[in-house]
Scaffold this motif. Sequence first.
Motif, PDB file in Angstrom:
ATOM      1  N   VAL A  99       0.852  -1.187   0.000  1.00  0.00           N
ATOM      2  CA  VAL A  99       0.000   0.000   0.000  1.00  0.00           C
ATOM      3  C   VAL A  99       0.893   1.244   0.000  1.00  0.00           C
ATOM      4  CG1 VAL A  99      -1.768   1.292   1.256  1.00  0.00           C
ATOM      5  CG2 VAL A  99      -1.855  -1.211   1.210  1.00  0.00           C
ATOM      6  N   PHE A 100       1.994   1.181   0.732  1.00  0.00           N
ATOM      7  CA  PHE A 100       2.939   2.290   0.767  1.00  0.00           C
ATOM      8  C   PHE A 100       3.454   2.598  -0.641  1.00  0.00           C
ATOM      9  CE2 PHE A 100       7.367   3.733   0.999  1.00  0.00           C
ATOM     10  CZ  PHE A 100       7.208   4.911   1.712  1.00  0.00           C
ATOM     11  N   ALA A 101       3.813   1.570  -1.405  1.00  0.00           N
ATOM     12  CA  ALA A 101       4.328   1.771  -2.765  1.00  0.00           C
ATOM     13  C   ALA A 101       3.252   2.303  -3.700  1.00  0.00           C
ATOM     14  CB  ALA A 101       4.892   0.459  -3.320  1.00  0.00           C
ATOM     15  N   GLN A 102       2.019   1.864  -3.514  1.00  0.00           N
ATOM     16  CA  GLN A 102       0.936   2.258  -4.414  1.00  0.00           C
ATOM     17  C   GLN A 102       0.324   3.604  -4.074  1.00  0.00           C
ATOM     18  OE1 GLN A 102      -1.808  -1.025  -4.248  1.00  0.00           O
ATOM     19  NE2 GLN A 102      -0.657  -2.201  -5.754  1.00  0.00           N
ATOM     20  N   GLY A 112       1.461   5.730  -1.241  1.00  0.00           N
ATOM     21  CA  GLY A 112       2.278   6.631  -0.449  1.00  0.00           C
ATOM     22  C   GLY A 112       2.018   6.501   1.039  1.00  0.00           C
ATOM     23  N   ARG A 113       2.792   7.254   1.791  1.00  0.00           N
ATOM     24  CA  ARG A 113       2.732   7.207   3.254  1.00  0.00           C
ATOM     25  C   ARG A 113       1.335   7.551   3.809  1.00  0.00           C
ATOM     26  NH1 ARG A 113       7.067   7.334   5.988  1.00  0.00           N
ATOM     27  NH2 ARG A 113       7.025   7.402   8.224  1.00  0.00           N
ATOM     28  N   ALA A 128      -3.256   5.564   6.705  1.00  0.00           N
ATOM     29  CA  ALA A 128      -4.717   5.528   6.874  1.00  0.00           C
ATOM     30  C   ALA A 128      -5.243   4.103   6.756  1.00  0.00           C
ATOM     31  CB  ALA A 128      -5.389   6.433   5.845  1.00  0.00           C
ATOM     32  N   ALA A 129      -4.724   3.334   5.810  1.00  0.00           N
ATOM     33  CA  ALA A 129      -5.178   1.944   5.645  1.00  0.00           C
ATOM     34  C   ALA A 129      -4.812   1.119   6.872  1.00  0.00           C
ATOM     35  CB  ALA A 129      -4.574   1.333   4.387  1.00  0.00           C
ATOM     36  N   GLY A 130      -3.598   1.289   7.382  1.00  0.00           N
ATOM     37  CA  GLY A 130      -3.212   0.574   8.598  1.00  0.00           C
ATOM     38  C   GLY A 130      -4.061   0.977   9.789  1.00  0.00           C
ATOM     39  N   ASP A 131      -4.323   2.272   9.912  1.00  0.00           N
ATOM     40  CA  ASP A 131      -5.184   2.753  11.006  1.00  0.00           C
ATOM     41  C   ASP A 131      -6.595   2.188  10.885  1.00  0.00           C
ATOM     42  OD1 ASP A 131      -3.012   4.212  11.884  1.00  0.00           O
ATOM     43  OD2 ASP A 131      -3.830   6.167  11.313  1.00  0.00           O
ATOM     44  N   LEU A 132      -7.103   2.116   9.650  1.00  0.00           N
ATOM     45  CA  LEU A 132      -8.431   1.539   9.430  1.00  0.00           C
ATOM     46  C   LEU A 132      -8.456   0.083   9.881  1.00  0.00           C
ATOM     47  CD1 LEU A 132     -11.313   1.406   8.097  1.00  0.00           C
ATOM     48  CD2 LEU A 132     -10.103   0.551   6.091  1.00  0.00           C
ATOM     49  N   LEU A 133      -7.489  -0.694   9.444  1.00  0.00           N
ATOM     50  CA  LEU A 133      -7.455  -2.108   9.816  1.00  0.00           C
ATOM     51  C   LEU A 133      -7.349  -2.262  11.329  1.00  0.00           C
ATOM     52  CD1 LEU A 133      -5.076  -3.314   6.980  1.00  0.00           C
ATOM     53  CD2 LEU A 133      -7.519  -3.842   7.181  1.00  0.00           C
TER      54      LEU A 133
END
Length: 187
Positions: free
Chosen positions: A105-108, A110-111, A116-121
């Motif tokens: 997700v970081f590569a696709q 960005g930070r 946000a995706a990690g926080d969501l999970l």
Amino acid sequence: MNGARAQLAPVLAAGGPSLSRLLERTEARLAAIAESQGEALARHASETLSAGGKRLRPLLVFLCADGDDSGLVAAAASVELLHMATLVHDDVLDRATLRRGRPTVFAQGGRPAATAAGDLLFSRAFAELVTSGSEEGVRVLSGASSSLARGELMQRADAWSEDVTPERYVERCLLKTASLFDASCRL
């Protein structure tokens, strides 16, 4: 079945059809959670989920259960969501471009997108576990989450240090890896 999952085929066979059904229900629940959070976050969460993995933590939830399957899928999904959140956050911290041979997700995105995706999970892990009605389960997962954070800080402090003792390394492994396996068994 992906390669990592194929390795678990003997465990699933020994566990019988109920174990496979519980794992299938967990996969469906994870997909539903990932897809329910708006287009951008859903895409990143779904990509993280579809990257595969063995789902060892959910299997431990099922294998250690006392036979009552109420709340088991929620517990299994919550522990896997927390694990996935840590992977996404690790990729941000490490600036990793690949995980399991796929773009992170970081590569696709960005930070900001990966954070946000990690926080969501992470947040969905606890929201899912609350549906089981187990206050003790929330305490167990919260404790594991705190251990993961302490282990990550310890790892950052130890980076490139030649003075890390074997005992400190084992302590870090206990915090970053074993704590979530322990929580899976206790859930």
